[in-house]
Design a protein around this motif. Structure first.
Motif, PDB file in Angstrom:
ATOM      1  N   ASP A 117      74.534 107.250 -16.388  1.00 39.90           N
ATOM      2  CA  ASP A 117      75.177 108.167 -17.080  1.00 39.90           C
ATOM      3  C   ASP A 117      74.934 108.218 -18.447  1.00 39.90           C
ATOM      4  O   ASP A 117      75.514 107.245 -19.013  1.00 39.90           O
ATOM      5  CB  ASP A 117      76.701 108.044 -16.465  1.00 39.90           C
ATOM      6  CG  ASP A 117      77.580 109.378 -17.075  1.00 39.90           C
ATOM      7  OD1 ASP A 117      77.276 109.637 -18.227  1.00 39.90           O
ATOM      8  OD2 ASP A 117      78.489 109.529 -16.396  1.00 39.90           O
ATOM      9  N   SER A 120      74.821 112.988 -21.452  1.00 41.86           N
ATOM     10  CA  SER A 120      75.980 113.549 -20.963  1.00 41.86           C
ATOM     11  C   SER A 120      76.633 114.644 -22.133  1.00 41.86           C
ATOM     12  O   SER A 120      77.688 114.306 -22.598  1.00 41.86           O
ATOM     13  CB  SER A 120      77.070 112.836 -20.533  1.00 41.86           C
ATOM     14  OG  SER A 120      76.417 112.114 -19.657  1.00 41.86           O
ATOM     15  N   ASN A 122      77.875 118.177 -24.284  1.00 39.38           N
ATOM     16  CA  ASN A 122      79.193 119.005 -24.072  1.00 39.38           C
ATOM     17  C   ASN A 122      78.347 120.393 -24.151  1.00 39.38           C
ATOM     18  O   ASN A 122      77.632 120.778 -25.348  1.00 39.38           O
ATOM     19  CB  ASN A 122      80.046 118.799 -25.113  1.00 39.38           C
ATOM     20  CG  ASN A 122      80.639 117.444 -24.778  1.00 39.38           C
ATOM     21  OD1 ASN A 122      80.668 117.102 -23.650  1.00 39.38           O
ATOM     22  ND2 ASN A 122      80.819 116.616 -26.031  1.00 39.38           N
ATOM     23  N   HIS A 157      76.165 113.921 -17.139  1.00 37.61           N
ATOM     24  CA  HIS A 157      77.485 114.240 -16.911  1.00 37.61           C
ATOM     25  C   HIS A 157      78.063 115.225 -17.796  1.00 37.61           C
ATOM     26  O   HIS A 157      78.838 115.088 -18.819  1.00 37.61           O
ATOM     27  CB  HIS A 157      78.399 113.049 -16.803  1.00 37.61           C
ATOM     28  CG  HIS A 157      79.681 113.174 -16.331  1.00 37.61           C
ATOM     29  ND1 HIS A 157      80.029 113.271 -15.051  1.00 37.61           N
ATOM     30  CD2 HIS A 157      80.931 113.391 -16.997  1.00 37.61           C
ATOM     31  CE1 HIS A 157      81.395 113.402 -14.996  1.00 37.61           C
ATOM     32  NE2 HIS A 157      81.937 113.430 -15.980  1.00 37.61           N
ATOM     33  N   TYR A 306      89.863 114.920 -17.922  1.00 38.57           N
ATOM     34  CA  TYR A 306      88.585 114.229 -18.181  1.00 38.57           C
ATOM     35  C   TYR A 306      88.685 112.921 -17.172  1.00 38.57           C
ATOM     36  O   TYR A 306      87.627 112.758 -16.119  1.00 38.57           O
ATOM     37  CB  TYR A 306      88.612 113.589 -19.477  1.00 38.57           C
ATOM     38  CG  TYR A 306      87.195 113.053 -19.943  1.00 38.57           C
ATOM     39  CD1 TYR A 306      85.889 113.464 -19.717  1.00 38.57           C
ATOM     40  CD2 TYR A 306      87.121 111.606 -20.643  1.00 38.57           C
ATOM     41  CE1 TYR A 306      84.898 112.986 -20.280  1.00 38.57           C
ATOM     42  CE2 TYR A 306      86.072 110.908 -21.011  1.00 38.57           C
ATOM     43  CZ  TYR A 306      84.837 111.439 -20.831  1.00 38.57           C
ATOM     44  OH  TYR A 306      83.732 110.907 -20.966  1.00 38.57           O
ATOM     45  N   ASP A 310      86.297 112.036 -13.967  1.00 37.33           N
ATOM     46  CA  ASP A 310      85.503 110.825 -13.740  1.00 37.33           C
ATOM     47  C   ASP A 310      85.808 109.621 -12.605  1.00 37.33           C
ATOM     48  O   ASP A 310      84.719 109.404 -11.959  1.00 37.33           O
ATOM     49  CB  ASP A 310      85.575 109.935 -15.030  1.00 37.33           C
ATOM     50  CG  ASP A 310      84.370 109.944 -15.898  1.00 37.33           C
ATOM     51  OD1 ASP A 310      83.388 110.135 -15.466  1.00 37.33           O
ATOM     52  OD2 ASP A 310      84.806 109.864 -17.097  1.00 37.33           O
ATOM     53  N   ARG A 317      79.603 109.368  -6.535  1.00 34.61           N
ATOM     54  CA  ARG A 317      78.322 108.783  -6.778  1.00 34.61           C
ATOM     55  C   ARG A 317      78.248 107.701  -6.026  1.00 34.61           C
ATOM     56  O   ARG A 317      76.917 107.143  -5.434  1.00 34.61           O
ATOM     57  CB  ARG A 317      78.283 108.006  -8.428  1.00 34.61           C
ATOM     58  CG  ARG A 317      78.184 109.206  -9.353  1.00 34.61           C
ATOM     59  CD  ARG A 317      78.269 108.563 -10.807  1.00 34.61           C
ATOM     60  NE  ARG A 317      78.286 110.033 -11.633  1.00 34.61           N
ATOM     61  CZ  ARG A 317      78.421 109.774 -12.891  1.00 34.61           C
ATOM     62  NH1 ARG A 317      78.917 108.479 -13.461  1.00 34.61           N
ATOM     63  NH2 ARG A 317      78.509 110.857 -13.825  1.00 34.61           N
ATOM     64  N   TYR A 328      77.584 103.517 -17.470  1.00 34.87           N
ATOM     65  CA  TYR A 328      78.082 104.694 -18.388  1.00 34.87           C
ATOM     66  C   TYR A 328      77.790 104.629 -19.769  1.00 34.87           C
ATOM     67  O   TYR A 328      78.402 103.466 -20.203  1.00 34.87           O
ATOM     68  CB  TYR A 328      79.530 104.710 -18.275  1.00 34.87           C
ATOM     69  CG  TYR A 328      80.028 105.203 -16.926  1.00 34.87           C
ATOM     70  CD1 TYR A 328      80.432 104.209 -15.989  1.00 34.87           C
ATOM     71  CD2 TYR A 328      80.398 106.370 -16.716  1.00 34.87           C
ATOM     72  CE1 TYR A 328      80.782 104.861 -14.657  1.00 34.87           C
ATOM     73  CE2 TYR A 328      80.839 106.962 -15.405  1.00 34.87           C
ATOM     74  CZ  TYR A 328      81.045 105.985 -14.342  1.00 34.87           C
ATOM     75  OH  TYR A 328      81.598 106.187 -13.199  1.00 34.87           O
ATOM     76  N   VAL A 330      77.895 105.296 -23.100  1.00 33.10           N
ATOM     77  CA  VAL A 330      79.067 106.232 -23.783  1.00 33.10           C
ATOM     78  C   VAL A 330      79.367 105.100 -24.985  1.00 33.10           C
ATOM     79  O   VAL A 330      79.850 103.991 -24.905  1.00 33.10           O
ATOM     80  CB  VAL A 330      80.154 106.553 -22.898  1.00 33.10           C
ATOM     81  CG1 VAL A 330      80.890 107.414 -23.814  1.00 33.10           C
ATOM     82  CG2 VAL A 330      79.721 107.325 -21.625  1.00 33.10           C
ATOM     83  N   GLN A 334      85.155 105.159 -26.237  1.00 31.57           N
ATOM     84  CA  GLN A 334      85.898 105.510 -24.800  1.00 31.57           C
ATOM     85  C   GLN A 334      86.027 104.397 -24.294  1.00 31.57           C
ATOM     86  O   GLN A 334      86.235 104.145 -22.969  1.00 31.57           O
ATOM     87  CB  GLN A 334      84.808 106.585 -24.216  1.00 31.57           C
ATOM     88  CG  GLN A 334      84.871 107.990 -24.848  1.00 31.57           C
ATOM     89  CD  GLN A 334      84.203 109.056 -23.905  1.00 31.57           C
ATOM     90  OE1 GLN A 334      84.211 108.951 -22.711  1.00 31.57           O
ATOM     91  NE2 GLN A 334      83.667 109.990 -24.637  1.00 31.57           N
ATOM     92  N   HIS A 337      89.106 104.517 -22.112  1.00 37.73           N
ATOM     93  CA  HIS A 337      89.052 105.379 -20.855  1.00 37.73           C
ATOM     94  C   HIS A 337      88.215 104.668 -19.961  1.00 37.73           C
ATOM     95  O   HIS A 337      89.011 104.783 -18.703  1.00 37.73           O
ATOM     96  CB  HIS A 337      88.084 106.699 -21.413  1.00 37.73           C
ATOM     97  CG  HIS A 337      87.755 107.358 -20.182  1.00 37.73           C
ATOM     98  ND1 HIS A 337      88.483 108.367 -19.436  1.00 37.73           N
ATOM     99  CD2 HIS A 337      86.492 107.516 -19.677  1.00 37.73           C
ATOM    100  CE1 HIS A 337      87.627 108.863 -18.579  1.00 37.73           C
ATOM    101  NE2 HIS A 337      86.565 108.443 -18.684  1.00 37.73           N
ATOM    102  N   PHE A 338      87.181 103.984 -20.072  1.00 33.08           N
ATOM    103  CA  PHE A 338      86.576 103.323 -18.909  1.00 33.08           C
ATOM    104  C   PHE A 338      87.106 102.032 -18.507  1.00 33.08           C
ATOM    105  O   PHE A 338      87.175 101.906 -17.199  1.00 33.08           O
ATOM    106  CB  PHE A 338      85.063 103.061 -19.346  1.00 33.08           C
ATOM    107  CG  PHE A 338      84.124 104.031 -19.579  1.00 33.08           C
ATOM    108  CD1 PHE A 338      83.824 104.934 -18.371  1.00 33.08           C
ATOM    109  CD2 PHE A 338      83.906 104.807 -20.637  1.00 33.08           C
ATOM    110  CE1 PHE A 338      82.972 106.162 -18.447  1.00 33.08           C
ATOM    111  CE2 PHE A 338      83.215 106.042 -20.928  1.00 33.08           C
ATOM    112  CZ  PHE A 338      82.612 106.623 -19.583  1.00 33.08           C
TER     113      PHE A 338
HETATM  114  N1  ARG Z   1      80.632 114.415 -22.586  1.00 32.93           N
HETATM  115  C1  ARG Z   1      81.352 113.174 -23.123  1.00 32.93           C
HETATM  116  C2  ARG Z   1      81.237 112.988 -24.462  1.00 32.93           C
HETATM  117  O1  ARG Z   1      80.589 113.777 -25.226  1.00 32.93           O
HETATM  118  C3  ARG Z   1      80.544 111.949 -22.428  1.00 32.93           C
HETATM  119  C4  ARG Z   1      80.579 111.973 -20.978  1.00 32.93           C
HETATM  120  C5  ARG Z   1      80.361 110.592 -20.737  1.00 32.93           C
HETATM  121  N2  ARG Z   1      80.282 110.214 -19.189  1.00 32.93           N
HETATM  122  C6  ARG Z   1      81.267 110.358 -18.500  1.00 32.93           C
HETATM  123  N3  ARG Z   1      81.168 110.071 -17.134  1.00 32.93           N
HETATM  124  N4  ARG Z   1      82.453 110.248 -19.022  1.00 32.93           N
HETATM  125  O2  ARG Z   1      82.247 112.336 -24.926  1.00 32.93           O
END
Ligand code: ARG
Length: 564
Positions: A117, A120, A122, A157, A306, A310, A317, A328, A330, A334, A337-338
């Motif tokens: 992923d 991703s 926005n 994503h 969010y 996820d 998945r 991921y 990212v 975050q 979050h993860f």
């Molecule tokens: N769109 C999100 C951002 O810009 C990142 C997404 C990452 N992927 C996920 N599965 N949360 O912060």
């Protein structure tokens, strides 16, 4: 051509340990005078019941050296091994020539699937310099895993869900026009977004309008969906240009909105497993035992978050791809979050929670100067890439105006420089982006490595393609050639290490090492001379270097022009 493996196999029966363990014990001394490989015998003292120097001696006496290893030497508690340089050269160069572009690849990952992923983006938000890392790291890992035989699924994503899209429609309804947005593309959407926030400060009723439009999207209202679909199209067209420049592809664009109808079963399951708790009207999963704040699943107004999306995405998945790992890519912002996401899945009783990995990375900021963010103006990645290409083209026009395909080369070098810099340091480090530095041909940069590749290609062109004599590898016995050969030999392990750590910079750094060792060889040693057999060996070294540089650059998503 793994000498450590060969040595480990020969040592295993003598030391009474599995070969794998011995391979891990074998070191590469920083000083080649201490050997090309060294076995510290301290750990063996317990099982072999002797002092380390005596063990080293005993092993030396009973070992028959594998081919490619010339001699061994006992130094204290170490048994040091020295390569027989010309057979080492023959082994490595033959292996690279035989495998060609596949040198360093393997079938290790066969039958295994990796979901990645990354990028991703926005919707209706600019694709700015901050997205460089996720896109470059994800693309590189995709290539590295594929190179090692894994089946990869690249997922973008998309961030295509949330009240901000209702606001954007409200803004469009008030002040937008279709022609203007078509013309200004994502910049037009950005303007609307900024304007909405300015006006909403004066007129709070606008926020209600925004919410109402978002509700319409959720309820499937035809007009709302049409406008939103169009915003999405504009964004994807815009980011598509950047992906084209970078050579990045995705297998799926299933983003947040894709999970609209896939969250309920997960929420039901959480409820059945008594994991949902009411807290201030919201439904949360408590993670106190794990020292984490609760993961909010449903807000008090019943809307999802969010994290909820996820969660649904993870199950989708697993079911769809049956992944062995789901990465991921990212930013570290975050992390929490993860952690929460993976913990919730673990607590639901799914052992594959451990196969989900947050490949996090640091921030990219800009050096003051030409690229600085003016008055909140975001720096678009596309603009940075174009600046890099333009600058490169100017340099080419100055230094090498006769170069064929100048535009294409400027593109590979300019874009490559930006990508290379994003993958130069371990990913967790924050980086300050400085266009002049990344384009510098003399630094530890993409252009430097690309130039080295082009230099090796140019030597080969100069030599012509007349039939070469059988190579005399003893011509490669000097320290300069040895350094190059070692870097070539290390490449397969480097790729594996990059994969194990999900760290493309391991490959990037190795490309710099290989380029530096080759340039030293190039400056110190005359490659083409009267001795045809020696020349043939040196040309083979050039050919192998060019090949490995090209493959390594490919694995980090950077092109390797033949001339520049
Ligand atoms: N769109 C999100 C951002 O810009 C990142 C997404 C990452 N992927 C996920 N599965 N949360 O912060």
């Amino acid at each position: 051509m793994d000498y450590k493996e060969k040595l480990a196999a020969a040592l295993a029966p003598l030391a009474g340990l599995p070969a794998g363990e011995l391979k891990d014990m074998l070191e590469t001394p920083p000083d080649p005078a201490m050997g090309d490989f060294a076995l510290p015998c301290f750990k063996l003292a317990r099982t072999m019941k002797k002092a380390p120097p005596a063990i080293a001696q005993e092993l030396q006496q009973s070992l028959s050296l594998p081919s490619g290893i010339g001699r061994s030497e006992v130094k204290g508690g170490y048994l040091n091994f020295f390569l027989n340089q010309s057979s080492f050269a023959a082994d490595i160069l033959t292996a690279v020539a035989k495998a060609g572009a596949d040198y360093g690849s393997s079938s290790k990952g066969e039958g295994k699937t990796i979901v990645l992923d990354y990028s991703s983006v926005n919707i209706a938000k600019p694709f700015h310099i901050g997205h460089l890392s996720t896109t470059a790291i994800g693309n590189s890992l995709y290539r590295i895993y594929s190179f090692l035989g894994y089946h990869c699924v690249g997922v973008n994503h998309l961030g295509d869900w949330g009240t901000q899209f209702g606001k954007l429609i409200a803004a469009y309804k008030h002040w937008g026009s279709r022609e203007e947005i078509e013309k200004k593309s994502i910049h037009g959407l950005l303007e609307l977004y900024v304007r909405f926030h300015e006006e909403a400060k004066k007129d709070p009723a606008l926020d209600d309008e925004g919410r109402a439009w978002f509700k319409k999207i959720e309820d499937g209202d035809a007009e709302a969906l049409e406008i939103f679909g169009w915003f999405k199209e504009i964004t994807l067209k815009e980011v598509g240009k950047v992906y084209d420049l970078l050579g990045v592809k995705f297998d799926s664009y299933a983003g947040e909105s894709f999970y609209n109808d896939k969250m309920q079963p997960v929420i039901d399951e959480l409820r059945e497993k008594n994991m949902l708790e009411l807290s201030d009207g919201a439904y949360v999963v408590r993670l106190d035992e794990d020292n984490l704040p609760p993961c909010i699943i449903l807000k008090s107004d019943g809307t999802t978050l969010y994290a909820t999306r996820d969660l649904a995405a993870a199950f989708y998945r697993k079911k769809t791809y049956d992944f062995d790992k789901c990465l991921y890519v990212v930013a570290y912002q975050q992390n929490l979050h993860f952690k929460q996401l993976f913990k919730v899945i673990e607590k639901m009783g799914y052992p594959w929670a451990k196969d989900m990995i947050h490949v996090n990375f640091g921030m990219v900021s800009l050096q003051d100067g030409t690229l600085s963010t003016r008055e909140g103006r975001v720096v678009f990645l596309e603009d940075v890439l174009h600046q890099a290409m333009d600058k490169t083209l100017r340099v080419i026009n100055e230094k090498n105006p006769e170069l064929p395909d100048k535009e294409a080369v400027a593109r590979e070098v300019g874009v490559g420089a930006v990508v290379f810099s994003a993958l130069s340091n371990s990913r967790i480090k924050d980086i300050v982006f400085d266009l002049d530095r990344v384009l510098n041909f003399d630094g530890e940069t993409g252009p430097y490595v690309q130039y080295t590749h082009a230099r090796a290609m140019s030597v080969l062109r100069k030599a012509g393609d007349g039939a070469e004599s059988a190579p005399d590898y003893s011509a490669l016995e000097g320290e300069q050639a040895l350094a190059v050969l070692k870097n070539l030999a290390a490449f397969p392990d480097i790729v594996e290490k990059a994969c194990e750590k999900n760290e493309p910079s391991v490959v990037t750094r190795h490309m710099i090492d290989l380029a530096q060792s080759f340039n030293k060889f190039y400056y110190d040693i005359r490659i083409i001379d009267e001795d045809a057999a020696a020349t043939a060996a040196r040309l083979e070294l050039c050919r192998a270097t060019a090949q490995v540089l090209k493959t390594g650059l490919y694995l980090i998503g950077v092109g390797a022009p033949d001339r520049m």
